[in-house]
Design a protein around this motif. Sequence first.
Motif, short mmCIF file in Angstrom:
data_model
loop_
_atom_site.label_atom_id
_atom_site.label_comp_id
_atom_site.label_asym_id
_atom_site.label_seq_id
_atom_site.Cartn_x
_atom_site.Cartn_y
_atom_site.Cartn_z
N VAL A 197 0.84 -1.20 0.00
CA VAL A 197 0.00 0.00 0.00
C VAL A 197 0.87 1.24 0.00
O VAL A 197 2.07 1.18 0.28
CB VAL A 197 -0.95 0.04 1.22
CG1 VAL A 197 -1.92 -1.14 1.20
CG2 VAL A 197 -0.16 0.06 2.52
N GLN A 198 0.25 2.38 -0.28
CA GLN A 198 0.96 3.65 -0.23
C GLN A 198 0.85 4.26 1.17
O GLN A 198 -0.08 3.95 1.92
CB GLN A 198 0.39 4.61 -1.27
CG GLN A 198 0.68 4.20 -2.70
CD GLN A 198 0.32 5.27 -3.70
OE1 GLN A 198 -0.61 6.06 -3.46
NE2 GLN A 198 1.02 5.32 -4.82
N VAL A 213 4.73 -0.72 2.89
CA VAL A 213 4.19 0.63 2.71
C VAL A 213 5.19 1.44 1.88
O VAL A 213 6.33 1.63 2.29
CB VAL A 213 3.93 1.31 4.06
CG1 VAL A 213 3.27 2.67 3.84
CG2 VAL A 213 3.09 0.43 4.97
N ALA A 248 -2.34 4.92 3.75
CA ALA A 248 -3.43 3.96 3.53
C ALA A 248 -3.82 3.25 4.82
O ALA A 248 -3.15 3.37 5.86
CB ALA A 248 -3.00 2.93 2.49
N THR A 249 -4.90 2.50 4.70
CA THR A 249 -5.43 1.69 5.80
C THR A 249 -5.42 0.22 5.39
O THR A 249 -5.73 -0.11 4.24
CB THR A 249 -6.87 2.11 6.14
OG1 THR A 249 -6.86 3.44 6.65
CG2 THR A 249 -7.48 1.18 7.18
N LEU A 250 -5.07 -0.64 6.33
CA LEU A 250 -5.15 -2.08 6.11
C LEU A 250 -5.82 -2.72 7.32
O LEU A 250 -5.66 -2.23 8.44
CB LEU A 250 -3.75 -2.71 5.95
CG LEU A 250 -3.08 -2.72 4.59
CD1 LEU A 250 -1.70 -3.36 4.70
CD2 LEU A 250 -3.93 -3.45 3.56
N ASN A 301 -4.05 2.23 10.47
CA ASN A 301 -4.41 3.48 9.79
C ASN A 301 -3.17 4.35 9.58
O ASN A 301 -2.17 4.21 10.26
CB ASN A 301 -5.43 4.26 10.63
CG ASN A 301 -6.67 3.46 10.95
OD1 ASN A 301 -7.25 2.80 10.08
ND2 ASN A 301 -7.10 3.50 12.21
N SER A 302 -3.31 5.25 8.62
CA SER A 302 -2.23 6.23 8.36
C SER A 302 -0.87 5.54 8.30
O SER A 302 0.09 5.94 8.97
CB SER A 302 -2.22 7.30 9.46
OG SER A 302 -3.47 7.95 9.53
#
Length: 115
Positions: free
Chosen positions: A12-13, A113, A16-18, A83-84
């Motif tokens: 993810v960038q 990330v 983002a949230t996972l 998050n974040s």
Amino acid sequence: QVQLVESGGGLVQAGATLRLSCAVSGSPFRSVAMGWYRQPPGKQRELVARITDDESIDYADTMKGRCTISRDYAQRTVDLQLNSLKPEDTAVYYCQLTLDGYVYWGQGTQVTVSS
């Protein structure tokens, strides 16, 4: 036997949230201490968040305010919402269960990330 299977990792960038999930089988689920740990590249494994057997919750200082751990009794999963996300959150994330003095680990799920 106790089995822990993690899922939900990915690339993810930043920002983002996972949501990671740990499915538990072969073990009682109520009143069992569980947690999420991570191992960044070249570093030692470290605590992210945990739920104790009496449902108290602890977060690592580096993750406070950016993650939430929860237990889903219907699905028998312990979930970790991240998050974040930052590049420094890149790591293999592991689920842990402690039962009768034994510690069990899942196989891990990779979170990467990008900046």
